[in-house]
Scaffold this motif. Structure first.
Motif, PDB file in Angstrom:
ATOM      1  N   GLU A 195       0.845  -1.185   0.000  1.00 57.01           N
ATOM      2  CA  GLU A 195       0.000   0.000   0.000  1.00 57.01           C
ATOM      3  C   GLU A 195       0.882   1.237   0.000  1.00 57.01           C
ATOM      4  OE1 GLU A 195      -3.849   1.827   2.384  1.00 57.01           O
ATOM      5  OE2 GLU A 195      -2.343   0.712   3.528  1.00 57.01           O
ATOM      6  N   TRP A 196       0.780   1.990  -1.072  1.00 57.36           N
ATOM      7  CA  TRP A 196       1.475   3.262  -1.111  1.00 57.36           C
ATOM      8  C   TRP A 196       0.830   4.230  -0.130  1.00 57.36           C
ATOM      9  CZ3 TRP A 196      -0.853   7.786  -3.468  1.00 57.36           C
ATOM     10  CH2 TRP A 196      -0.013   8.905  -3.433  1.00 57.36           C
ATOM     11  N   MET A 197       1.639   4.891   0.664  1.00 54.97           N
ATOM     12  CA  MET A 197       1.133   5.813   1.663  1.00 54.97           C
ATOM     13  C   MET A 197       1.315   7.272   1.264  1.00 54.97           C
ATOM     14  SD  MET A 197       2.444   3.908   5.124  1.00 54.97           S
ATOM     15  CE  MET A 197       1.358   4.910   6.154  1.00 54.97           C
ATOM     16  N   GLY A 198       2.480   7.580   0.802  1.00 51.62           N
ATOM     17  CA  GLY A 198       2.756   8.946   0.414  1.00 51.62           C
ATOM     18  C   GLY A 198       4.216   9.106   0.059  1.00 51.62           C
ATOM     19  N   ASP A 199       4.542  10.265  -0.462  1.00 58.42           N
ATOM     20  CA  ASP A 199       5.917  10.511  -0.839  1.00 58.42           C
ATOM     21  C   ASP A 199       6.213  11.995  -0.831  1.00 58.42           C
ATOM     22  OD1 ASP A 199       4.619   9.467  -3.882  1.00 58.42           O
ATOM     23  OD2 ASP A 199       5.301  11.548  -3.649  1.00 58.42           O
ATOM     24  N   ILE A 200       7.473  12.282  -0.904  1.00 64.25           N
ATOM     25  CA  ILE A 200       7.930  13.654  -1.087  1.00 64.25           C
ATOM     26  C   ILE A 200       8.918  13.644  -2.241  1.00 64.25           C
ATOM     27  CG2 ILE A 200       9.720  13.441   0.716  1.00 64.25           C
ATOM     28  CD1 ILE A 200       9.094  16.474   1.317  1.00 64.25           C
ATOM     29  N   GLY A 201       8.690  14.529  -3.177  1.00 66.86           N
ATOM     30  CA  GLY A 201       9.530  14.582  -4.349  1.00 66.86           C
ATOM     31  C   GLY A 201      10.827  15.315  -4.111  1.00 66.86           C
ATOM     32  N   TYR A 202      11.689  15.195  -5.076  1.00 68.75           N
ATOM     33  CA  TYR A 202      12.970  15.902  -5.021  1.00 68.75           C
ATOM     34  C   TYR A 202      12.784  17.411  -4.881  1.00 68.75           C
ATOM     35  CZ  TYR A 202      11.884  17.139  -9.825  1.00 68.75           C
ATOM     36  OH  TYR A 202      11.285  17.647 -10.955  1.00 68.75           O
ATOM     37  N   ASN A 203      11.640  17.889  -5.337  1.00 72.07           N
ATOM     38  CA  ASN A 203      11.334  19.304  -5.282  1.00 72.07           C
ATOM     39  C   ASN A 203      10.612  19.716  -4.007  1.00 72.07           C
ATOM     40  OD1 ASN A 203       8.903  18.062  -5.784  1.00 72.07           O
ATOM     41  ND2 ASN A 203       8.676  18.885  -7.861  1.00 72.07           N
ATOM     42  N   GLY A 204      10.394  18.764  -3.105  1.00 72.72           N
ATOM     43  CA  GLY A 204       9.731  19.048  -1.847  1.00 72.72           C
ATOM     44  C   GLY A 204       8.225  18.938  -1.874  1.00 72.72           C
ATOM     45  N   ILE A 205       7.645  18.623  -3.007  1.00 66.73           N
ATOM     46  CA  ILE A 205       6.202  18.492  -3.118  1.00 66.73           C
ATOM     47  C   ILE A 205       5.765  17.125  -2.611  1.00 66.73           C
ATOM     48  CG2 ILE A 205       4.253  18.440  -4.709  1.00 66.73           C
ATOM     49  CD1 ILE A 205       5.819  20.406  -6.473  1.00 66.73           C
ATOM     50  N   THR A 206       4.739  17.110  -1.790  1.00 67.00           N
ATOM     51  CA  THR A 206       4.232  15.868  -1.222  1.00 67.00           C
ATOM     52  C   THR A 206       3.023  15.351  -1.978  1.00 67.00           C
ATOM     53  OG1 THR A 206       2.953  17.146   0.380  1.00 67.00           O
ATOM     54  CG2 THR A 206       5.099  16.323   1.085  1.00 67.00           C
ATOM     55  N   ASP A 207       2.788  14.061  -1.825  1.00 66.02           N
ATOM     56  CA  ASP A 207       1.682  13.367  -2.462  1.00 66.02           C
ATOM     57  C   ASP A 207       1.247  12.264  -1.502  1.00 66.02           C
ATOM     58  OD1 ASP A 207      -0.140  12.629  -4.473  1.00 66.02           O
ATOM     59  OD2 ASP A 207       1.309  11.354  -5.503  1.00 66.02           O
ATOM     60  N   TYR A 208      -0.062  12.145  -1.276  1.00 64.21           N
ATOM     61  CA  TYR A 208      -0.555  11.197  -0.290  1.00 64.21           C
ATOM     62  C   TYR A 208      -1.653  10.317  -0.849  1.00 64.21           C
ATOM     63  CZ  TYR A 208       1.788  14.371   2.936  1.00 64.21           C
ATOM     64  OH  TYR A 208       2.718  15.156   3.579  1.00 64.21           O
ATOM     65  N   ASN A 209      -1.698   9.102  -0.342  1.00 66.55           N
ATOM     66  CA  ASN A 209      -2.820   8.222  -0.616  1.00 66.55           C
ATOM     67  C   ASN A 209      -4.081   8.888  -0.073  1.00 66.55           C
ATOM     68  OD1 ASN A 209      -4.797   6.110  -0.452  1.00 66.55           O
ATOM     69  ND2 ASN A 209      -3.136   4.594  -0.464  1.00 66.55           N
ATOM     70  N   PRO A 210      -5.108   9.043  -0.898  1.00 69.95           N
ATOM     71  CA  PRO A 210      -6.313   9.726  -0.412  1.00 69.95           C
ATOM     72  C   PRO A 210      -6.935   9.091   0.825  1.00 69.95           C
ATOM     73  CG  PRO A 210      -6.357   9.585  -2.791  1.00 69.95           C
ATOM     74  CD  PRO A 210      -5.189   8.759  -2.334  1.00 69.95           C
ATOM     75  N   SER A 211      -6.790   7.783   0.980  1.00 70.85           N
ATOM     76  CA  SER A 211      -7.363   7.104   2.130  1.00 70.85           C
ATOM     77  C   SER A 211      -6.624   7.410   3.426  1.00 70.85           C
ATOM     78  CB  SER A 211      -7.395   5.592   1.901  1.00 70.85           C
ATOM     79  OG  SER A 211      -6.094   5.036   1.929  1.00 70.85           O
TER      80      SER A 211
END
Length: 133
Positions: free
Chosen positions: A48-64
């Motif tokens: 289960e992917w939870m979230g990440d932070i990109g090299y540019n500092g932008i975050t992305d999260y599993n909507p759940s």
């Protein structure tokens, strides 16, 4: 060589916050076009992917999970951290950090499936976290 290693408490009480840190060596977490990712696996479930932070500092999260999840980084220490609040015993799992070439939302949208090991070029060994009182 790129190495990732998870660290943090192996036992967290229900309703408390799970906090794990991934220490990266061999590459800067600001290196172009990489996404620094948290993934978990529970018994009987897939990754289960939870979230990440990109090299540019932008975050992305599993909507759940997004309402309870924060991923942030310390570039001076070359590590990134997962915080998951209000945990329940059902969130007992093996937690991994990983490096990929895509943010998780892009991966899932393009493949119409959950993440796989092969979606990420580098993985930590995983750390077991048990949620229990």
């Amino acid at each position: 060589q790129v190495q990732l290693q998870e660290s943090g408490p192996g036992l967290v009480k229900p309703s408390q916050t799970l906090s794990l840190t991934c220490t990266v060596s061999g590459v800067s977490i600001t290196s172009n076009d990489y996404y620094w990712t948290w993934i978990r696996q529970s018994p009987g479930k897939g990754l289960e992917w939870m979230g990440d932070i990109g090299y540019n500092g932008i975050t992305d999260y599993n909507p759940s999970l997004q309402s309870r999840t924060s991923v942030y980084r310390d570039t001076s220490k070359n590590h990134f951290t997962l915080q998951l609040s209000s945990v329940t015993p059902e969130e007992t799992a093996l937690y991994y950090c990983a490096r990929g070439r895509n943010p998780g939302s892009r991966l899932i949208a393009s493949t119409l499936r959950q993440v796989r090991k092969g979606d990420f070029g580098s993985w930590g060994q995983g750390t077991q976290v048990t949620v229990s009182s």
